[in-house]
Design a protein around this motif. Structure first.
Motif, short mmCIF file in Angstrom:
data_model
loop_
_atom_site.label_atom_id
_atom_site.label_comp_id
_atom_site.label_asym_id
_atom_site.label_seq_id
_atom_site.Cartn_x
_atom_site.Cartn_y
_atom_site.Cartn_z
N UNK A 27 37.60 46.57 42.16
CA UNK A 27 37.65 48.09 41.26
C UNK A 27 38.59 47.76 40.61
N UNK A 28 39.92 47.41 40.86
CA UNK A 28 41.16 47.21 40.14
C UNK A 28 40.89 46.57 38.92
N UNK A 29 40.27 45.36 39.21
CA UNK A 29 40.00 44.54 38.15
C UNK A 29 38.94 45.10 37.08
N UNK A 30 37.93 45.87 37.27
CA UNK A 30 37.13 46.65 36.66
C UNK A 30 37.75 47.80 35.73
N UNK A 31 38.57 48.39 36.45
CA UNK A 31 39.39 49.63 35.83
C UNK A 31 40.28 48.86 34.69
N UNK A 32 40.96 47.94 34.93
CA UNK A 32 41.99 47.44 34.20
C UNK A 32 41.21 46.65 32.85
N UNK A 33 39.99 46.19 33.28
CA UNK A 33 39.27 45.67 32.00
C UNK A 33 38.66 46.68 31.21
N UNK A 34 38.19 47.62 31.68
CA UNK A 34 37.44 48.72 31.11
C UNK A 34 38.53 49.65 30.30
N UNK A 35 39.59 49.66 30.83
CA UNK A 35 40.86 50.20 30.09
C UNK A 35 41.28 49.59 28.86
N UNK A 36 41.37 48.12 29.19
CA UNK A 36 41.90 47.42 27.94
C UNK A 36 40.67 47.27 27.09
N UNK A 37 39.35 47.33 27.40
CA UNK A 37 38.18 47.43 26.19
C UNK A 37 38.35 48.54 25.54
N UNK A 38 38.73 49.91 26.02
CA UNK A 38 38.81 51.10 25.48
C UNK A 38 39.98 51.16 24.60
N UNK A 39 41.10 50.39 24.91
CA UNK A 39 42.30 50.51 24.13
C UNK A 39 42.94 51.96 24.66
N UNK A 40 43.03 52.10 26.00
CA UNK A 40 43.55 53.10 26.29
C UNK A 40 44.88 52.66 27.44
N UNK A 41 45.74 53.51 27.44
CA UNK A 41 46.89 53.14 28.18
C UNK A 41 46.60 53.97 29.55
N UNK A 99 36.85 56.58 31.78
CA UNK A 99 36.43 55.27 31.36
C UNK A 99 35.23 55.04 30.58
N UNK A 100 34.52 56.27 30.35
CA UNK A 100 33.20 56.27 29.70
C UNK A 100 32.28 55.13 30.22
N UNK A 101 32.17 55.14 31.42
CA UNK A 101 31.31 54.38 32.34
C UNK A 101 30.68 54.87 33.37
#
Length: 241
Positions: free
Chosen positions: A16-30, A67-69
């Motif tokens: 879950x943590x990896x998916x959250x971090x990856x999705x956040x980075x993909x969207x360019x969100x802090x 995270x728009x997912x």
């Protein structure tokens, strides 16, 4: 080195943590951005990314929306399931996507599918891609079907899509055009330096191939009332009169 936005960071302890971090980075969100969207705190978002949390369903829904997912994608529930198994949405409609938005949906890089003529006929396989100066760049093996196609400059088709299983809607983008091998060393190095992610598969995939699309088209299926779907008088439920 600050790894707060890097989904590859070793402190991401759970799937879950990896998916959250990856999705956040993909969207360019802090983390602050996600916390504000989800009604949480940056510290708890960091905890979700870095530890082994067990958040409740209500928070997962808010986090997925932020995270728009979807919760299914965020938790990996459907990671091994064939996509498109949900029923068709009520009053779903299809619309064309303009070329400018098609490029926006490709989002600079990712994994798509390419169709190319191989020794045994048409072959379709997944590829890591990078958008570079209005073209699509791939890294491939020198003896691959894609490399052979690029040597002759034939047309190929490249497709990228997204689906929201929860609401039975999604989009697809199709690019068609000739491919060429980038043989000039300076140009090849520039493209390699711009690549966000190396090919997931091993095997000496260091040949750079560029697709210069002659045709860029897209289609979207939307369901009235679903997230991202426009609302209007035509979308309202019948009054029953």
């Amino acid at each position: 080195m600050n790894t707060a936005g890097d989904p590859r960071a070793p402190h991401a302890m759970s799937d879950l943590g990896r998916r959250v971090a990856a999705r956040r980075a993909r969207l360019g969100l802090s983390r602050d951005d996600v916390a504000e969207r989800a009604g949480s705190t940056p510290g708890y978002i960091a905890y979700v990314e870095q530890q082994v949390p067990a958040p409740g369903v209500e928070f997962l829904v808010r986090l997925a929306n932020a995270l728009e997912t979807t919760v299914q994608d965020l938790t990996g529930y459907a990671a091994d399931a064939a996509p498109g198994g949900a029923r068709a949405g009520y009053r779903a409609r299809m619309e064309e996507i303009g070329e400018t938005e098609c490029w926006e949906l490709l989002d600079g890089h990712g994994v798509g599918r390419i169709a190319v003529e191989g020794r045994d006929g048409i072959m379709v396989f997944p590829v890591n891609y990078q958008v570079v100066d209005g073209s699509i760049a791939f890294m491939t093996a020198p003896d691959s079907s894609l490399a052979r196609a690029s040597a002759s400059g034939v047309d190929v088709a490249f497709e990228q899509d997204r689906m929201d299983e929860a609401f039975s809607q999604g989009w697809s983008v199709l690019l068609v055009g000739p491919v060429r091998t980038v043989s000039e060393e300076t140009e090849a190095r520039r493209i390699k330096d711009a690549v966000h992610s190396a090919p997931w598969a091993e095997g000496g995939r260091d040949t750079v191939v560029l697709l210069a699309p002659r045709r860029v088209t897209g289609r979207r299926i939307q369901v009235p009332g679903a997230p991202g779907a426009p609302s209007g008088p035509a979308d309202r439920a019948p009054s029953g009169r």
